[in-house]
Motif scaffolding. Sequence first.
Motif, PDB file in Angstrom:
ATOM      1  N   PHE A 110      -2.532   2.367   3.965  1.00 39.97           N
ATOM      2  CA  PHE A 110      -2.073   0.926   4.026  1.00 39.97           C
ATOM      3  C   PHE A 110      -0.986   0.783   2.809  1.00 39.97           C
ATOM      4  CE2 PHE A 110      -5.636   0.999   1.297  1.00 39.97           C
ATOM      5  CZ  PHE A 110      -5.297   0.368   0.230  1.00 39.97           C
ATOM      6  N   PHE A 111      -0.026  -0.401   3.075  1.00 38.16           N
ATOM      7  CA  PHE A 111       0.950  -0.563   2.126  1.00 38.16           C
ATOM      8  C   PHE A 111       0.250  -1.347   0.884  1.00 38.16           C
ATOM      9  CE2 PHE A 111       3.763   0.264   5.702  1.00 38.16           C
ATOM     10  CZ  PHE A 111       4.680   0.981   5.278  1.00 38.16           C
ATOM     11  N   ILE A 112       0.651  -0.886  -0.250  1.00 38.98           N
ATOM     12  CA  ILE A 112       0.170  -1.656  -1.335  1.00 38.98           C
ATOM     13  C   ILE A 112       1.287  -2.638  -1.719  1.00 38.98           C
ATOM     14  CG2 ILE A 112      -0.227  -1.471  -3.803  1.00 38.98           C
ATOM     15  CD1 ILE A 112      -1.440   1.311  -3.619  1.00 38.98           C
ATOM     16  N   MET A 113       2.426  -2.221  -1.654  1.00 40.23           N
ATOM     17  CA  MET A 113       3.634  -3.289  -1.568  1.00 40.23           C
ATOM     18  C   MET A 113       4.784  -2.983  -0.561  1.00 40.23           C
ATOM     19  SD  MET A 113       6.222  -3.721  -5.063  1.00 40.23           S
ATOM     20  CE  MET A 113       4.802  -3.921  -6.004  1.00 40.23           C
ATOM     21  N   GLN A 114       5.090  -3.943   0.282  1.00 38.96           N
ATOM     22  CA  GLN A 114       6.057  -3.861   1.307  1.00 38.96           C
ATOM     23  C   GLN A 114       7.420  -4.342   0.757  1.00 38.96           C
ATOM     24  OE1 GLN A 114       5.369  -3.705   5.450  1.00 38.96           O
ATOM     25  NE2 GLN A 114       3.358  -4.282   5.408  1.00 38.96           N
ATOM     26  N   LEU A 115       8.546  -3.641   0.960  1.00 42.66           N
ATOM     27  CA  LEU A 115       9.834  -3.971   0.716  1.00 42.66           C
ATOM     28  C   LEU A 115      10.366  -3.592   1.890  1.00 42.66           C
ATOM     29  CD1 LEU A 115      10.190  -2.823  -2.940  1.00 42.66           C
ATOM     30  CD2 LEU A 115      10.057  -5.155  -1.984  1.00 42.66           C
ATOM     31  N   GLU A 116      11.642  -4.596   2.052  1.00 50.00           N
ATOM     32  CA  GLU A 116      12.443  -4.066   3.196  1.00 50.00           C
ATOM     33  C   GLU A 116      13.203  -2.768   3.090  1.00 50.00           C
ATOM     34  OE1 GLU A 116      16.051  -6.551   5.680  1.00 50.00           O
ATOM     35  OE2 GLU A 116      15.273  -7.390   3.955  1.00 50.00           O
ATOM     36  N   TYR A 117      13.628  -2.540   1.932  1.00 44.06           N
ATOM     37  CA  TYR A 117      14.464  -1.199   1.332  1.00 44.06           C
ATOM     38  C   TYR A 117      13.816  -0.363   0.541  1.00 44.06           C
ATOM     39  CZ  TYR A 117      18.299  -4.510   2.555  1.00 44.06           C
ATOM     40  OH  TYR A 117      19.148  -5.385   3.392  1.00 44.06           O
ATOM     41  N   SER A 118      12.391   0.034   1.183  1.00 43.44           N
ATOM     42  CA  SER A 118      11.730   0.996   0.411  1.00 43.44           C
ATOM     43  C   SER A 118      11.883   2.380   0.400  1.00 43.44           C
ATOM     44  CB  SER A 118      10.131   1.079   1.290  1.00 43.44           C
ATOM     45  OG  SER A 118      10.154   1.344   2.554  1.00 43.44           O
ATOM     46  N   ILE A 119      13.048   2.697   1.400  1.00 42.41           N
ATOM     47  CA  ILE A 119      13.360   4.067   1.333  1.00 42.41           C
ATOM     48  C   ILE A 119      14.374   4.258   0.271  1.00 42.41           C
ATOM     49  CG2 ILE A 119      14.691   5.903   2.571  1.00 42.41           C
ATOM     50  CD1 ILE A 119      13.563   4.508   5.095  1.00 42.41           C
ATOM     51  N   VAL A 120      15.150   3.055   0.045  1.00 47.95           N
ATOM     52  CA  VAL A 120      16.119   2.996  -1.099  1.00 47.95           C
ATOM     53  C   VAL A 120      15.433   3.173  -2.688  1.00 47.95           C
ATOM     54  CG1 VAL A 120      18.023   1.808  -2.208  1.00 47.95           C
ATOM     55  CG2 VAL A 120      17.784   1.822   0.453  1.00 47.95           C
ATOM     56  N   PHE A 121      14.310   2.428  -2.631  1.00 43.45           N
ATOM     57  CA  PHE A 121      13.700   2.353  -3.760  1.00 43.45           C
ATOM     58  C   PHE A 121      13.207   3.781  -4.173  1.00 43.45           C
ATOM     59  CE2 PHE A 121      14.097  -2.349  -3.696  1.00 43.45           C
ATOM     60  CZ  PHE A 121      13.756  -2.406  -5.115  1.00 43.45           C
ATOM     61  N   THR A 122      12.512   4.303  -3.256  1.00 44.82           N
ATOM     62  CA  THR A 122      11.912   5.821  -3.210  1.00 44.82           C
ATOM     63  C   THR A 122      13.110   6.795  -3.832  1.00 44.82           C
ATOM     64  OG1 THR A 122      10.336   5.426  -1.471  1.00 44.82           O
ATOM     65  CG2 THR A 122      10.783   7.872  -2.201  1.00 44.82           C
TER      66      THR A 122
END
Length: 303
Positions: free
Chosen positions: A100-112
């Motif tokens: 499950f997602f602990i924190m959902q962000l619209e730009y999660s790939i960019v943050f990774t």
Amino acid sequence: MFFFLFGLVLLLYVNYIVFILVILLLVAFLVLYERKILGFIQERKGPNVVGIFGLVQTVYDGLKLLSKKDKGPMGFFFIVMPIYGMVLSLFQWVFLPVPFFIMQLEYSIVFTFILSGLLVYVVLGCGWQSVNSYGVIGSMRSVAQMISYEVVFFFFVMMFMFSFKNFNWSDFLHFEGFSGSNLKIFFVFIWLVMTMAELNRSPFDLVEGESELVSGFNTEYMGYNFTLLFLSEYGNIWMMGMLFGLIFGGGLVDMASLTLLYVSVTVIIRGFLPRLKFSDLINLTWKICLPAVFFFLLYFMVL
């Protein structure tokens, strides 16, 4: 009142605490699993004395590392960099569905990508603050190696960004673009090369080449500092396995099985393949992998 507030904060972040404990247990399991598999490949028994079938060996090794006295330079960055690397390693997980997602962000790939890029400074800072020639040379080689893989990795994931027109890892849970595709094997090969180079795993463990660098950037590290570097490195193996299952699986069940498959392959490759030369890695990344990934990126953009 203090204990009430502390308990409230603890309750709010219980998911994070449980999540960190699970990752640490996975790291302990991976270390034991790797030593068992390598022992089988090299026709020896591996850990089999401490605990039943050697199951407690990893715990004892961790306690032994933590009990060692640190005699390094003990500068500010020398102490902070391993903690900084461990925090970044754990923080990368919060954007992934695990399950499950602990924190959902619209730009999660960019943050990774941002967090992955910041890990370069951990290795560079460790080598620079070690005041050791081997550490400095190891950190410089590490930067060249990590930059080489990250460029290819960025273009590789960009192919999916153009397909989804989104920047969230959640889209991969329903991705089946590789099903029945002849390109799947080629993309898996590119992924293995990129992630092995990032994780400093054989045959690309050039950052910590013991034959020419005496462990490279972490030559002066011992005790709890070395333990943090070790935990962050093996935690990243699980994270790359999770991304592998997320990209090539297309579902939670496939993601879990492919994650275990990826981790097993990294262990088996270490037992069979010798270390490549540094120039071979650079040529493989820049002259073969990058042009191939860039070609398919343009192909997906046209589609």
